[in-house]
Design a protein around this motif. Sequence first.
Motif, PDB file in Angstrom:
ATOM      1  N   GLU A  54      -3.788  -3.441  -1.741  1.00 55.49           N
ATOM      2  CA  GLU A  54      -4.544  -3.477  -0.495  1.00 55.49           C
ATOM      3  C   GLU A  54      -3.923  -4.496   0.455  1.00 55.49           C
ATOM      4  OE1 GLU A  54      -8.784  -3.760  -0.949  1.00 55.49           O
ATOM      5  OE2 GLU A  54      -8.925  -4.782   0.984  1.00 55.49           O
ATOM      6  N   ALA A 105      -1.048  -3.028   2.232  1.00 54.55           N
ATOM      7  CA  ALA A 105      -1.443  -2.143   3.323  1.00 54.55           C
ATOM      8  C   ALA A 105      -1.874  -2.954   4.541  1.00 54.55           C
ATOM      9  CB  ALA A 105      -2.571  -1.227   2.872  1.00 54.55           C
ATOM     10  N   ALA A 145      -2.586  -2.259   8.527  1.00 53.02           N
ATOM     11  CA  ALA A 145      -3.781  -1.437   8.407  1.00 53.02           C
ATOM     12  C   ALA A 145      -5.021  -2.304   8.534  1.00 53.02           C
ATOM     13  CB  ALA A 145      -3.780  -0.714   7.060  1.00 53.02           C
ATOM     14  N   ARG A 160      -8.907   1.064   7.159  1.00 49.43           N
ATOM     15  CA  ARG A 160      -7.777   1.950   6.921  1.00 49.43           C
ATOM     16  C   ARG A 160      -7.176   1.681   5.553  1.00 49.43           C
ATOM     17  NH1 ARG A 160      -3.847   4.434  10.985  1.00 49.43           N
ATOM     18  NH2 ARG A 160      -2.687   5.763   9.560  1.00 49.43           N
ATOM     19  N   GLY A 181      -9.429   2.987   2.942  1.00 51.92           N
ATOM     20  CA  GLY A 181      -9.426   4.438   2.823  1.00 51.92           C
ATOM     21  C   GLY A 181      -8.136   4.992   2.247  1.00 51.92           C
ATOM     22  N   SER A 182      -7.022   4.459   2.729  1.00 50.22           N
ATOM     23  CA  SER A 182      -5.773   5.110   2.347  1.00 50.22           C
ATOM     24  C   SER A 182      -5.209   4.559   1.042  1.00 50.22           C
ATOM     25  CB  SER A 182      -4.737   4.979   3.466  1.00 50.22           C
ATOM     26  OG  SER A 182      -4.504   3.623   3.752  1.00 50.22           O
ATOM     27  N   VAL A 183      -5.626   3.391   0.641  1.00 52.65           N
ATOM     28  CA  VAL A 183      -5.060   2.839  -0.595  1.00 52.65           C
ATOM     29  C   VAL A 183      -6.138   2.584  -1.653  1.00 52.65           C
ATOM     30  CG1 VAL A 183      -3.781   0.928  -1.598  1.00 52.65           C
ATOM     31  CG2 VAL A 183      -3.108   1.855   0.613  1.00 52.65           C
ATOM     32  N   ARG A 200      -8.450   5.566  -2.465  1.00 53.16           N
ATOM     33  CA  ARG A 200      -7.641   6.629  -3.052  1.00 53.16           C
ATOM     34  C   ARG A 200      -7.333   6.319  -4.522  1.00 53.16           C
ATOM     35  NH1 ARG A 200      -5.324   8.890  -5.607  1.00 53.16           N
ATOM     36  NH2 ARG A 200      -3.790  10.555  -5.524  1.00 53.16           N
ATOM     37  N   MET A 245       1.823   7.365  -3.465  1.00 53.74           N
ATOM     38  CA  MET A 245       2.634   7.923  -2.393  1.00 53.74           C
ATOM     39  C   MET A 245       4.082   8.034  -2.858  1.00 53.74           C
ATOM     40  SD  MET A 245       1.299   5.727   0.847  1.00 53.74           S
ATOM     41  CE  MET A 245      -0.428   5.355   1.108  1.00 53.74           C
ATOM     42  N   GLN A 260       6.772   8.212   1.780  1.00 50.76           N
ATOM     43  CA  GLN A 260       5.435   7.910   2.295  1.00 50.76           C
ATOM     44  C   GLN A 260       5.173   6.408   2.263  1.00 50.76           C
ATOM     45  OE1 GLN A 260       3.317  10.442  -0.370  1.00 50.76           O
ATOM     46  NE2 GLN A 260       2.892  11.983   1.188  1.00 50.76           N
ATOM     47  N   TYR A 281       4.390   4.243   5.705  1.00 49.50           N
ATOM     48  CA  TYR A 281       2.997   3.822   5.869  1.00 49.50           C
ATOM     49  C   TYR A 281       2.774   2.949   7.115  1.00 49.50           C
ATOM     50  CZ  TYR A 281      -1.660   2.203   4.573  1.00 49.50           C
ATOM     51  OH  TYR A 281      -2.999   1.930   4.568  1.00 49.50           O
ATOM     52  N   LYS A 333       3.082   4.845  10.337  1.00 48.34           N
ATOM     53  CA  LYS A 333       1.934   5.701  10.604  1.00 48.34           C
ATOM     54  C   LYS A 333       0.831   4.885  11.255  1.00 48.34           C
ATOM     55  CE  LYS A 333      -0.232   8.960   7.648  1.00 48.34           C
ATOM     56  NZ  LYS A 333      -0.334   9.328   6.220  1.00 48.34           N
TER      57      LYS A 333
END
Lengths: 597, 328, 357, 357
Positions: free
Chosen positions: A490, A493, A498, A502, A505-507, A510, D93, D97, D101, D104
């Motif tokens: 995290e 990210a 992020a 974000r 949610g994305s890391v 998931r 990922m 990806q 990251y 994005k």
Amino acid sequence: MSTIPVTPSAATVPPVTEDPTPPRAPRRRLADRFGGGAGSRWFPYVLVFPLALILFGYVVQPMFATFAESVGVNGVANYTAFLSGDGVARSALVTSLIISAASVLLCGIVGVAMAFLLKRFSFPGRGLIEAIILVPAALPPLIGAISFQLLYSETGILPRGLQQLFGAENPVLPFSGIAGVLVVHTFTMYPYFYLATSAALTGMDPSVEEAAYNLGAGRVRVWRTVLLPMLTPALVSASLLVFMTSLASYTAPLLFGVDRTMTMQIYINRTNGDLPMASTYASVLGVVSVLFLLGMRWYEGRRSYRSQSKGVASHRREITNPFGRWAALVASLLATAVLLAPVATIALVAFSEDGSWTTEVIPAAYTTANFVTIFSDPEAFQPILNSLQMSLIATVGCVVVGVLIAYAVRRLDFRGRGLLDVAVMLAWALPGTVVAINLISAFSTGNAFSFGQVLIGTFWIMPLAYFVRFLPLVFRSSSASLAQLDPSLEEAARNLGASWWRAFGSVTLRLMLPGVLAGALLAFVHGVGEFVASVLIYTSDTAPISVEINNRMYSFEVGTAAAYGMLQVVLIFVVMVLSGRLEGGRRSTREAARWTA
Amino acid sequence: SGGGDDAAGGGATAEKLTIYTARDKKVSDYVVEQFTAKYPEYKGKVEILNLGAQEILERVRAEKANPQADVWWGGTQQGLSAGASEDLLAPIQPSFAGKMDAKYKDAEGRWFGEILLPEVIMYNNKALTPEQAPKDWDDLLKPEWKDKIIIRDVAASGTMRSIYSAMIVRQSPDGSNPQPGYDWLKKLDANTGAYAANPTDLYLKLSRQQGTLSAWNLQDVLLQANQSNMPFGYVMPASGAPVLVDGLAAVKGGNTEGAQKFLEFLFDDKLRGDLAKEYFQIPAVEIAEQPEWLAQLDLKPLDVDWDVIGKNETEWINHWNSQIKNKG
Amino acid sequence: MIDVTLESVSKRFARGGDTAAVDDVDITIAAGEFFTLLGPSGCGKTTTLRMVAGFYFPTSGRIRFGTEDVTRRPPNKRDTGMVFQNYALFPHMSVAQNVAYGLKIRKVNRAESRRRVEEALGQVHLAGYGDRRIDELSGGQQQRVALARALVIRPRTLLLDEPLSNLDAKLREETRTEIRRIQQEAGTTAIYVTHDQAEAMAMSDRIAVMQSGRVQQIGAPQEIYHRPANAFVARFIGRSNVLDLPVVGAAEQTVTVRLPGGGEVTVGAPTGHGRTAGGTALVSVRPEHIALTTTTDPDALPGRVTEVEFTGMATNLVVDLAGEPVQVAAVDVPAGIAVGDQVGLRLNRDRMWVVRP
Amino acid sequence: MIDVTLESVSKRFARGGDTAAVDDVDITIAAGEFFTLLGPSGCGKTTTLRMVAGFYFPTSGRIRFGTEDVTRRPPNKRDTGMVFQNYALFPHMSVAQNVAYGLKIRKVNRAESRRRVEEALGQVHLAGYGDRRIDELSGGQQQRVALARALVIRPRTLLLDEPLSNLDAKLREETRTEIRRIQQEAGTTAIYVTHDQAEAMAMSDRIAVMQSGRVQQIGAPQEIYHRPANAFVARFIGRSNVLDLPVVGAAEQTVTVRLPGGGEVTVGAPTGHGRTAGGTALVSVRPEHIALTTTTDPDALPGRVTEVEFTGMATNLVVDLAGEPVQVAAVDVPAGIAVGDQVGLRLNRDRMWVVRP
Ligand SMILES: Nc1ncnc2c1ncn2[C@@H]1O[C@H](COP(=O)(O)OP(=O)(O)OP(=O)(O)O)[C@@H](O)[C@H]1O
Ligand SMILES: Nc1ncnc2c1ncn2[C@@H]1O[C@H](COP(=O)(O)OP(=O)(O)OP(=O)(O)O)[C@@H](O)[C@H]1O
Ligand SMILES: [Fe+3]
Ligand SMILES: [Mg+2]
Ligand SMILES: [Mg+2]
């Protein structure tokens, strides 16, 4: 609200880190304060406050009301009576504790073994077993228990069948009393362990296991000293759920005639009209659960379970062990038979004529009349749709709130973490009846927690009740999978820009997904089967399937009840298969294949 | 939602009517169908919830602040009395009240008996012939019935609580000395093979011959035997059957007007006759045309004082539960 | 104390592309030998070690410990102690518990175990850290725990996968001395993976240089350093100038080539080098075997400095030698040397060597 | 392009014992500077980086980016790109990806993003690996993905925590050149952690040497190498003989000491060194600043070889100099030199330096 500090007010916000006196920045822009993230010290409170409020309103406050009732005007009188009494209370408490502890043990053994078989071996039919594995949890409570009776009790299929087979005088190997209760508990609750363990196995760092093998540990030893300890968060989570469920279990003791249990006593006292005494029992139940929870928290908190390895290791240990593979296949076939037996029994009942099955081992006459009865009723599907809809809504709520609370409790450092944990789990520790009655009292009139709405008599009270009752399922399993997760992911990210949401949610989310899904599945399945609370709050528009089944049972239309039960089981089976697809059943097969090469 | 918040009564329009009933779904559906046929303004406005008797009490109690139900249909005398004393019920004066025996209704009109439930000896008629079956309560204690008796677990069942209390009062009419009754129950416990968790369980156990005897209410025995194909027969005990009253009431704070209308309808003579015929109900009022089974029934009530029972039941059953059950 | 033999071992991964991660590797490691695998990132070192440890099965080929075929023996029956590249520490155990794990399995009694754990922690300079949780250690400290855990059990075979990569030079030197000492005392066979060539040189009895899953050369450090088998090895081990020079004469073990700045020189070559006059030969000469002198030196080739980099002990220069950029490492360079300066270069002919392409 | 200031920053861990992991650190890093943290394992380098990135809050002290106080600013508002010591790659990922990251999040459009990801993978020599799963990469390949992920977003500040520790020398050298190039092109401020001193020397504008959470010296590479502030730095950076010698005379920037084998020498010393005749001074002299000659050399101190180690480029010896073991690094040693040989040592007085204890 001032009695317990579940939600400390902003004024008493403590620093986030272990830092005793943080330097106060001279000027901080408002945007900075609110654009922040998990790092800032108010963030936990912003995240947790609404959750705490919900819990406080729906769980804690009613619980205190219950407690207040048990204390009543004369203070400790009820508790004195509870302790001194004629021994019923004490033996009820002891029996309940014994049953709960034994259930945890049995479910643990079965659930972990199944997870091991299914996640570590690949063999023909593995996918099918994975799909039916949760079916026992999907048995409608009353019918489920009766099917166990039909199977294993003195007059059950198995003992009678064995009796005929061996020409014995008496039924062979009948289960009764506590043993019967434990059989039912093991069957219906091992999925807690199975789901938690498989989710955890998926997320575990495999190189740690390799290290143990390398140091000379055999398979059993690796399980005992590395895998099981590493699974601790999952096992703790499942133990908590099983322990509390057993403690609050009602149907199984009832059917097997074990009436010295806490829940039976609560029921009896309510029937007696002795509400304060019933509340006393309920409070003791709550206290025992909380103590168990705190003990487990302590136990889990002593160690760390997240991988400290550098980089990402793949599941790539390769074992070719034909024996293990065949053993797994045989064990799984056996497991399947045992798993499906109760369902098959229900099917038997559903397809037999009412009253035709008495002393025979299996029914003599078959019919489809029961299904015809159901399907010819134009409104037959309404309860099914109701149950689906309400469970779905509740499950979504559970996932959103449960995951956030799990995150807050695991990752954020704030005052009252433990209390939040306890508050969530309380709802699980309480008997469903108590939760429902609490909800009715809370929402009979408009109050702050319902935005002034009267919810009783509306649709929303049902999902709300499911939400409150089953939130702990999602919370626990999310929390367990979070315990494995390296926080530096995290951080990475966030470092890449992020926002907290974000990154979450994305890391984070998931990667917790297996655990979250496991919890959500359980919540959904339980929602569909829920009866004790539903029956107190449903309306004719929201009658759930369980109430329908119960009504049939009540009028002794066992056949149609069983037919409904079958529908429910099939339904849940479909959901299971679909969600298995969702989660990537192929992936899990591949994972299992990796272990057997 | 139900309730009587906005009373807009009058004329052909009717307020919604919510009924909590412990009656069988078939019965309640049948009655409601008849009711709406007679009062079309209620078409689609009657909401029936089928619950257990105990659940009705729980629900009505919990909803006291904002009652959702209008009619409480189906409950033991004890349950209804509890409801009345907790101020959950609305007093009404329906037209049939006059015809009713005072012991079947509340003096203040807060609840009324609907049907009478004689408690009889039930047996499996595939396993026993009528001749073999015991003839009176005391016969149940004979050693030949050791472990042949199945009893619906007592503490949680209003019916069974009443029977067991009656057995005590039988030997001590004023309830001052429960000991002989306790001793009797202890011997019964010794003969009891299993306690059933609920009626369904009882029927299953009895039909599958885990035991062959039980004590149960006449109506259900007849219903099971005639409608569900169950191998059940009954014996009217020689010394008499305790007769329970099962009644109904209007919930306080609900649509009392509608409730009264529904109650009146329930005591309609024709309906009562039909219910007696189809569902083996013994009405608490006289009816013009008795079905055959009822006319032939030699109902012999056990003479007990239900007030004494009401006062002592909790204590006795608690005693039974902790000191007698599974100890005989 | 056992010898380890890999017999034409290959390993292909399902998703590893069409090349094998390890390709037909033949290695025999003598009992008690300290053997190092050297090679670029991704060349198959870890894969090889993991096959020896028993975590992968070779796609083809055999692995022997002594005379026993262990190709498919489970890892816990191999008595190897492995330091994983990613540490693979038990996060739920304290530092001391991690180190003691292998001893417990070997049923070493408590007091003895405690003593040995303490000793091992001392050897990796972590005395006093026994009660720490793993997640309370720095990266290098974690790596040392992993090392201690493998060393403490005194396995027959030690498999060390970059065990010192996260340590500072000082500590690395101390620790490698410690490893070498323990290995020699116990006569352990060690297979060592490192990316630090100085380390490989200093520690190893023999080195295998790998590239893309294939072994390029196996030999003693000096041999690999001074007589690299091919251009890849020459360039990979240390730094080297591999010059393609015209051959003017050839003998069995020597080749005479013409140097870029002029002049001819006879240099060593492996037997069977196959070079002939008129062709060209690749000649390797290491930067430190080129001395920097002035342009006035008659024996020197004249060149022009194009790059200067100071690296502590030596200064690295690139000198343009008749169009050929040549790397030079010089220990005391004249102060103030700068890009564009004209210098003289003296190539040490004894250290020049003909390599295969 | 921003300067980073740490103002008396300290960090204590709840269970870190009574010492602070980072202790009252003051550092100012200029915009566009390449700044390296050097120090033994566990000295607080990672902790420092993590505070700059915003994952830890200092227990006391302040961190500024430019003039802004960012001490408690959330990590995603700092625009730093970090290579984690443990990589922290997203396992769910693919390689591409992972690298994409950050782009994005910065809403770089697809085509541009794809281009930059490919470019970044090329820079770390992983072109073609974009579709791989992370767990199908070797250790060094994973590390390079982590590096690419941080480089590709071109952050204002790069935080690199041993980003090359698992790469072979060749690749490390190529990659560090690439890092330096990118950093200079974009004017990025970089804070670099490494345990490889040659790397630190070659890359850094300035270096901070840390020990036990405290900064020991900050300076340009040459300064730290040639004029270490104290014995720790002298011994930690490269290798050094720190000799405790009797002082026979002292000036403001020089001290005259007596050598072990006899003879006096005047060496450089920092202003305010406080040494006086009659006392002793610690004098640092590096192994490579000692030349090996024969015993017949009149300017040489006579000694006896006690250890010989061959390390490729140089040979390391330990020579006993009147009871004092002295390390010597010699590039071409006489062939056949062995333990017990008598040799002469010449100390380069210009490279000797007085250090604080
Ligand atoms: N969470 C923690 N709790 C307690 N102590 C810690 C924690 N994290 C680090 N430490 C200690 O703080 C010190 C500094 O750690 P740090 O990770 O900054 O070291 P480092 O300089 O990066 O070392 P390395 O080169 O080994 O990575 C170490 O002694 C370490 O044991
Ligand atoms: N599970 C896997 N699936 C597919 N390819 C793999 C897998 N594991 C490794 N590889 C590939 O095999 C090759 C060899 O990997 P290996 O881990 O042995 O390299 P290595 O020599 O240890 O490298 P490093 O020095 O970077 O650790 C690499 O190219 C890697 O990408
Ligand atoms: Fe009943
Ligand atoms: Mg590797
Ligand atoms: Mg570090």
